[in-house]
Design a protein around this motif. Structure first.
Motif, PDB file in Angstrom:
ATOM      1  N   ASP A 158       0.830  -1.203   0.000  1.00  0.00           N
ATOM      2  CA  ASP A 158       0.000   0.000   0.000  1.00  0.00           C
ATOM      3  C   ASP A 158       0.865   1.255   0.000  1.00  0.00           C
ATOM      4  OD1 ASP A 158      -2.901   1.111   0.537  1.00  0.00           O
ATOM      5  OD2 ASP A 158      -1.576   2.155   1.945  1.00  0.00           O
ATOM      6  N   MET A 159       1.896   1.254   0.831  1.00  0.00           N
ATOM      7  CA  MET A 159       2.770   2.421   0.926  1.00  0.00           C
ATOM      8  C   MET A 159       3.648   2.592  -0.310  1.00  0.00           C
ATOM      9  SD  MET A 159       1.964   3.980   3.598  1.00  0.00           S
ATOM     10  CE  MET A 159       1.171   3.799   5.192  1.00  0.00           C
ATOM     11  N   THR A 167      11.913   5.913   0.391  1.00  0.00           N
ATOM     12  CA  THR A 167      10.794   5.210   1.022  1.00  0.00           C
ATOM     13  C   THR A 167      10.383   3.982   0.219  1.00  0.00           C
ATOM     14  OG1 THR A 167       9.257   6.771  -0.029  1.00  0.00           O
ATOM     15  CG2 THR A 167       9.877   7.211   2.252  1.00  0.00           C
ATOM     16  N   LEU A 168      10.501   4.052  -1.113  1.00  0.00           N
ATOM     17  CA  LEU A 168      10.185   2.876  -1.932  1.00  0.00           C
ATOM     18  C   LEU A 168      11.089   1.709  -1.568  1.00  0.00           C
ATOM     19  CD1 LEU A 168       9.188   2.674  -5.605  1.00  0.00           C
ATOM     20  CD2 LEU A 168      11.104   1.278  -4.846  1.00  0.00           C
ATOM     21  N   ALA A 213      13.197  20.839   1.866  1.00  0.00           N
ATOM     22  CA  ALA A 213      13.545  21.185   0.489  1.00  0.00           C
ATOM     23  C   ALA A 213      14.076  19.995  -0.298  1.00  0.00           C
ATOM     24  CB  ALA A 213      14.586  22.311   0.486  1.00  0.00           C
ATOM     25  N   ILE A 214      14.387  18.903   0.408  1.00  0.00           N
ATOM     26  CA  ILE A 214      14.824  17.697  -0.312  1.00  0.00           C
ATOM     27  C   ILE A 214      13.685  17.271  -1.234  1.00  0.00           C
ATOM     28  CG2 ILE A 214      15.485  15.274  -0.065  1.00  0.00           C
ATOM     29  CD1 ILE A 214      16.701  15.988   2.637  1.00  0.00           C
ATOM     30  N   PRO A 215      13.942  17.154  -2.535  1.00  0.00           N
ATOM     31  CA  PRO A 215      12.870  16.874  -3.509  1.00  0.00           C
ATOM     32  C   PRO A 215      12.043  15.648  -3.139  1.00  0.00           C
ATOM     33  CG  PRO A 215      14.901  17.427  -4.651  1.00  0.00           C
ATOM     34  CD  PRO A 215      15.257  17.286  -3.187  1.00  0.00           C
ATOM     35  N   MET A 216      10.756  15.709  -3.436  1.00  0.00           N
ATOM     36  CA  MET A 216       9.861  14.600  -3.136  1.00  0.00           C
ATOM     37  C   MET A 216      10.277  13.329  -3.864  1.00  0.00           C
ATOM     38  SD  MET A 216       7.822  15.432  -0.836  1.00  0.00           S
ATOM     39  CE  MET A 216       6.889  13.911  -0.915  1.00  0.00           C
ATOM     40  N   TYR A 239       4.014   7.777  -6.285  1.00  0.00           N
ATOM     41  CA  TYR A 239       3.458   9.091  -6.611  1.00  0.00           C
ATOM     42  C   TYR A 239       4.513  10.183  -6.429  1.00  0.00           C
ATOM     43  CZ  TYR A 239      -1.083   6.745  -6.408  1.00  0.00           C
ATOM     44  OH  TYR A 239      -2.136   5.900  -6.621  1.00  0.00           O
ATOM     45  N   SER A 240       5.334  10.044  -5.382  1.00  0.00           N
ATOM     46  CA  SER A 240       6.387  11.033  -5.132  1.00  0.00           C
ATOM     47  C   SER A 240       7.455  10.970  -6.220  1.00  0.00           C
ATOM     48  CB  SER A 240       7.022  10.791  -3.761  1.00  0.00           C
ATOM     49  OG  SER A 240       6.065  10.926  -2.727  1.00  0.00           O
ATOM     50  N   ILE A 241       7.813   9.761  -6.629  1.00  0.00           N
ATOM     51  CA  ILE A 241       8.845   9.600  -7.656  1.00  0.00           C
ATOM     52  C   ILE A 241       8.383  10.183  -8.990  1.00  0.00           C
ATOM     53  CG2 ILE A 241      10.143   7.885  -9.006  1.00  0.00           C
ATOM     54  CD1 ILE A 241      10.135   6.105  -6.539  1.00  0.00           C
TER      55      ILE A 241
END
Length: 425
Positions: free
Chosen positions: A141-142, A344-345, A334-337, A148-150
């Motif tokens: 799920d996560m 996190t992936l 400010a670290i890019p998403m 989405y962030s990548i």
């Protein structure tokens, strides 16, 4: 697994703590952003909640506590209900914090009841096949949120992941346990040259500011007390509390499986649940979201093989200091998403691996019809509800998320289908 880092240089211990801070930072600020609570309070009390949990569990369990996604939909519903009754927005947020306080009370009550339940019955209710399936469902799920962030910058995200994987494969010692930091560094460099990093907010932020704000404290509801809303809040959060308790048990089993220490036997579920409940009470009273153990820290431990609880306490102290400095918080933010999504992936892939190994701990039993049915049902419900029902189903005043429904389905199947003795050790 490295259980003691006391002999490591201070710089390495700082690096390990910083990895955990970045792992939990996005999740910590996401919940208050959605609800409308101040971010500095959430940062401060995530650190405090972690220290409270470690204090009451004798500092033996490597977990970090921060803003909970499990009850987010319910808290948003409470806020919206208050606003629709004409309450001021700050009082509406006080009711959401009071809801979190009630959840903490439920934790404490259930923990005392569990003192009269044997560990055998608990492990029978939550066998490895069920908990492993739920951990896998949580990781999968996560993964979608990380994806989405990548998507915001595919090149940066892929570069971050590649740097972590290559560091793990090609390096040993210091660089291997610092693979997340290596990925972050590579991701920042790539994003800088691609022009996707934004530093404007850092210049505008103040250097030092106290994080406290008494406008959102839970018991401010007494200033505009509404008995109907009070009852509605309690009735909304009680079922959410029971679901969150199931998540707590899964987190305890996951970290036990990851580190090779059975914390349910060493510490006892009543004690860990009481510690979690007290942490929730402390945070919610002062206007912070409900806290819970973060699964991504378990994934990071699985990745770098360092499970010293001291590192998580170090992370908590860094988060507390961060809450006093908007400029430093803006620098981290400010670290890019895409970079955060990349790390996190990888961590959620590790969580999925933990779940698979938990299922595998029962040996040949994992291939039984019963085990296969439970695994397929949990994963099927979790993915089916997420894709075909917009992530959840509304039941009265409560939104049951895909993970919640998967957990309930697994519990019911575990109780209904006859089982042989499953050795969880």
């Amino acid at each position: 697994m490295i259980h003691n880092t006391s002999q490591m240089p201070s710089l390495i211990r700082f690096g390990l703590a910083f990895q955990h801070l970045l792992a939990v930072f996005a999740g910590t600020i996401f919940v208050p952003v959605v609800l409308g609570l101040p971010i500095p309070i959430a940062l401060f009390f995530s650190g405090i909640a972690t220290l409270v949990f470690h204090y009451f569990t004798s500092g033996k369990i490597p977990l970090y506590l921060s803003s909970s996604f499990t009850v987010l939909a319910g808290m948003a519903f409470i806020r919206q209900s208050c606003v629709s009754k004409g309450m001021a927005d700050d009082i509406a947020l006080c009711y959401t914090c009071f809801g979190a306080f009630v959840i903490g009370v439920v934790y404490l009550v259930v923990a005392q009841i569990l003192r009269f339940v044997s560990r055998h019955h608990i492990t029978r209710l939550f066998p490895p096949v069920l908990t492993g399936s739920f951990i896998m469902a949580l990781g999968i799920d996560m993964l979608f949120s990380a994806t989405y962030s990548i998507k915001t910058d595919w090149i940066t995200g892929i570069a971050t992941i590649a740097a972590i994987v290559l560091t793990q494969m090609l390096c040993k010692g210091f660089w291997q346990i610092m693979s997340i930091n290596a990925g972050i560094l590579v991701g920042i460099v790539v994003s800088y040259f691609s022009g996707s990093i934004n530093l404007e907010g850092i210049l505008d932020a103040t250097s030092l500011s106290q994080p406290f704000n008494d406008n959102y404290m839970a018991f401010r509801i007494l200033e505009d007390f509404d008995l109907e809303m009070f009852i509605a809040t309690v009735l909304t959060v009680i079922p959410l509390a029971l679901i969150a308790i199931g998540e707590h048990i899964s987190d305890m089993l996951a970290i036990s499986r990851t580190t090779g220490k059975d914390y349910l036997r060493v510490m006892g579920l009543p004690r860990t649940m009481s510690a979690n409940g007290l942490a929730i009470l402390v945070a919610s009273v002062f206007g912070a979201p409900k806290t819970t153990a973060y699964t991504q820290t378990t994934g990071l431990i699985q990745l770098n093989r360092v499970c010293d609880p001291y590192i998580l306490r170090y992370t908590a102290l860094l988060m507390i200091l961060l809450s006093f400095s908007p400029k430093v918080a803006a620098l981290v933010g400010a670290i890019p998403m895409a970079v955060i999504g990349g790390i996190t992936l990888v961590m959620y892939c590790m969580v999925i691996l933990v779940g698979w190994r938990t299922i595998g701990s029962v040996g040949n039993e994992r291939f039984s019809v019963r085990s296969i049915v439970i695994v397929v049902a949990v994963l099927g419900v979790a993915l089916g509800i997420k894709f075909f029902c917009n992530g959840g189903i509304q039941v009265g005043n409560t939104t049951l998320t895909s993970l919640t429904l998967a957990f309930i389905a697994g519990i019911l199947l575990n109780l209904i289908i006859p089982q042989k003795h499953e050795n969880a050790d």
